[in-house]
Scaffold this active site. Structure first.
Site, PDB file in Angstrom:
ATOM      1  N   ASN A  23       0.866  -1.230   0.067  1.00 49.35           N
ATOM      2  CA  ASN A  23      -0.266   0.060   0.098  1.00 49.35           C
ATOM      3  C   ASN A  23       0.851   1.385  -0.002  1.00 49.35           C
ATOM      4  O   ASN A  23       1.999   1.090   0.391  1.00 49.35           O
ATOM      5  CB  ASN A  23      -0.932  -0.308   1.099  1.00 49.35           C
ATOM      6  N   ASN A  72      -7.707  -7.828   9.974  1.00 51.79           N
ATOM      7  CA  ASN A  72      -7.786  -8.638   8.779  1.00 51.79           C
ATOM      8  C   ASN A  72      -7.665 -10.021   8.852  1.00 51.79           C
ATOM      9  O   ASN A  72      -7.716 -10.846   7.892  1.00 51.79           O
ATOM     10  CB  ASN A  72      -6.505  -8.021   7.727  1.00 51.79           C
ATOM     11  N   ARG A  91       0.666 -11.605   2.475  1.00 49.44           N
ATOM     12  CA  ARG A  91       0.165 -11.891   3.811  1.00 49.44           C
ATOM     13  C   ARG A  91      -0.874 -13.094   3.452  1.00 49.44           C
ATOM     14  O   ARG A  91      -1.488 -13.311   4.911  1.00 49.44           O
ATOM     15  CB  ARG A  91      -1.191 -10.677   3.854  1.00 49.44           C
ATOM     16  N   ARG A 140      -8.868  -4.224  -2.088  1.00 48.03           N
ATOM     17  CA  ARG A 140      -8.523  -5.259  -1.340  1.00 48.03           C
ATOM     18  C   ARG A 140      -9.614  -6.430  -1.402  1.00 48.03           C
ATOM     19  O   ARG A 140      -9.116  -7.788  -1.686  1.00 48.03           O
ATOM     20  CB  ARG A 140      -8.086  -5.326   0.055  1.00 48.03           C
ATOM     21  N   HIS A 169      -8.609   0.141   2.942  1.00 50.87           N
ATOM     22  CA  HIS A 169      -9.674  -0.914   3.417  1.00 50.87           C
ATOM     23  C   HIS A 169     -10.685   0.114   3.874  1.00 50.87           C
ATOM     24  O   HIS A 169     -10.474   1.160   4.273  1.00 50.87           O
ATOM     25  CB  HIS A 169      -9.108  -1.378   4.662  1.00 50.87           C
ATOM     26  N   ASP A 171     -11.938   0.271   6.574  1.00 52.69           N
ATOM     27  CA  ASP A 171     -11.779   0.873   7.925  1.00 52.69           C
ATOM     28  C   ASP A 171     -10.646   1.946   8.194  1.00 52.69           C
ATOM     29  O   ASP A 171     -10.348   2.385   9.275  1.00 52.69           O
ATOM     30  CB  ASP A 171     -11.639  -0.297   9.058  1.00 52.69           C
ATOM     31  N   ALA A 257       3.109   1.222   8.179  1.00 54.72           N
ATOM     32  CA  ALA A 257       2.608  -0.186   7.389  1.00 54.72           C
ATOM     33  C   ALA A 257       0.963   0.293   6.856  1.00 54.72           C
ATOM     34  O   ALA A 257       0.471  -0.608   6.199  1.00 54.72           O
ATOM     35  CB  ALA A 257       2.270  -1.168   8.252  1.00 54.72           C
ATOM     36  N   CYS A 263      -7.111  -1.187  13.030  1.00 53.63           N
ATOM     37  CA  CYS A 263      -6.325  -2.495  12.237  1.00 53.63           C
ATOM     38  C   CYS A 263      -6.029  -3.313  13.264  1.00 53.63           C
ATOM     39  O   CYS A 263      -5.654  -4.505  12.952  1.00 53.63           O
ATOM     40  CB  CYS A 263      -5.401  -1.780  11.314  1.00 53.63           C
TER      41      CYS A 263
HETATM   42  N1  ARG Z   1       0.418  -3.558   5.833  1.00 54.47           N
HETATM   43  C1  ARG Z   1      -1.023  -4.192   5.970  1.00 54.47           C
HETATM   44  C2  ARG Z   1      -1.901  -4.048   4.496  1.00 54.47           C
HETATM   45  O1  ARG Z   1      -1.469  -3.442   3.666  1.00 54.47           O
HETATM   46  C3  ARG Z   1      -2.082  -3.173   6.688  1.00 54.47           C
HETATM   47  C4  ARG Z   1      -3.383  -3.612   7.082  1.00 54.47           C
HETATM   48  C5  ARG Z   1      -4.038  -2.679   7.827  1.00 54.47           C
HETATM   49  N2  ARG Z   1      -5.293  -3.191   8.244  1.00 54.47           N
HETATM   50  C6  ARG Z   1      -6.559  -2.704   7.966  1.00 54.47           C
HETATM   51  N3  ARG Z   1      -7.582  -3.253   8.686  1.00 54.47           N
HETATM   52  N4  ARG Z   1      -6.767  -1.372   7.495  1.00 54.47           N
HETATM   53  O2  ARG Z   1      -2.395  -5.092   4.428  1.00 54.47           O
END
Ligand code: ARG
Length: 282
Positions: A23, A72, A91, A140, A169, A171, A257, A263
């Site tokens: 991201n 997640n 991931r 995503r 995302h 959230d 991140a 998150c």
């Molecule tokens: N580095 C993670 C990703 O890009 C961060 C996830 C953040 N999670 C969230 N629920 N927004 O997937």
């Protein structure tokens, strides 16, 4: 596990770091500081415990730096969890770890069917407002995956398309507070989604660019308490005006991140955001 009080799953950041870039916030040349990340994570954990939450912990795993982002892991509905199917291979190794944790703690794990259009990143992209599931898709998660889950649950789903890679995302740009209130950053959505959100959320708290980029929408809601990253004074003021109590805690190491308070958490007992208002008016 007893779920008679707010229960939130977290995972300590022992192996957290910026090991890949999936991201726009992530850059391997802008590493997180392990000690600071640990301190910030512990402060969040302590705050949630002080606010009355039970916080079970998942065991961190080397090589899975984003496992800290438990939002997640999946979407929890009652004793069932719809496990994530991550978009990026980086991931995908998290899912067996999540599945093992949920199984060991008495949840029924549901895996999405194989095939195109079935990517799904859990509570990061799927948020309940009352009985309606708001589902972020495109960047995503896929819309068909969201439809499939809503059908399994038997709930209404409002798919909302995300259009800004920084708010990848749901959230990161939308946080339900009650059945009529939510923290919202409209530019992250396409026009149709903005309209749907306008029609369904009577009293939004709109955040401006600067605080959206401080992850103002990535808040943890515990009744009237709202836990959010530092640097969101306007949001804090707006929350207070509506009778909420904001709690700011520094989470910059996780913004590296692309994540913040919400998150780093996964509500296991249902996100009954409006319950405290009902309790006090009864
Ligand atoms: N580095 C993670 C990703 O890009 C961060 C996830 C953040 N999670 C969230 N629920 N927004 O997937």
């Amino acid at each position: 596990m007893s779920l008679d009080r707010p229960t939130i799953l977290m995972c300590p950041p022992d192996f957290y770091g910026i090991e890949y870039e999936i991201n726009p916030w992530m850059s391997r040349s802008h590493q997180s500081d392990t000690a600071r990340a640990g301190e910030q994570w512990r402060a969040l954990h302590e705050l949630l415990v002080a606010l009355g939450a039970d916080v079970p912990l998942m065991t961190p795993v080397k090589g899975l730096p984003d496992l800290v982002f438990t939002a997640n892991a999946g979407l929890v509905h009652g004793a069932t969890v719809y496990l994530s199917r991550f978009r990026y291979s980086a991931r995908q190794g998290e899912t067996p770890v999540d599945e093992a944790w949920f199984t060991a703690h008495g949840f029924r794990c549901v895996t999405l069917p194989e095939g195109d259009g079935m990517d799904f990143e859990g509570a990061g992209d799927a948020l309940f407002v009352g009985d309606t599931l708001f589902a972020g898709y495109l960047i995503r998660s896929d819309a068909p995956a969201m439809q499939w889950i809503a059908e399994e649950i038997g709930c209404r789903v409002i798919p909302v398309q995300l259009v800004d890679e920084r708010y990848y995302h749901l959230d990161t740009c939308f946080c339900p507070l009650s059945e009529t209130e939510a923290i919202l950053y409209p530019p992250a959505f396409d026009e149709y989604a903005r309209k749907a959100l306008r029609e369904s959320i009577e009293h939004p708290i709109i955040v401006a660019d600067e605080e959206a980029a401080r992850f103002a929408c990535n808040a943890v809601v515990l009744g009237e308490h709202v836990v959010v990253n530092t640097g969101c004074p306007v949001l804090e003021r707006n929350l207070r005006e509506r009778g909420y109590e904001p709690h700011a805690t520094p989470l910059d190491e996780f913004i590296k991140a692309g994540g913040s308070a919400k998150c780093l958490t996964l509500r296991l007992d249902g996100e009954d955001a409006a319950a405290w208002r009902n309790a006090t008016t009864k």
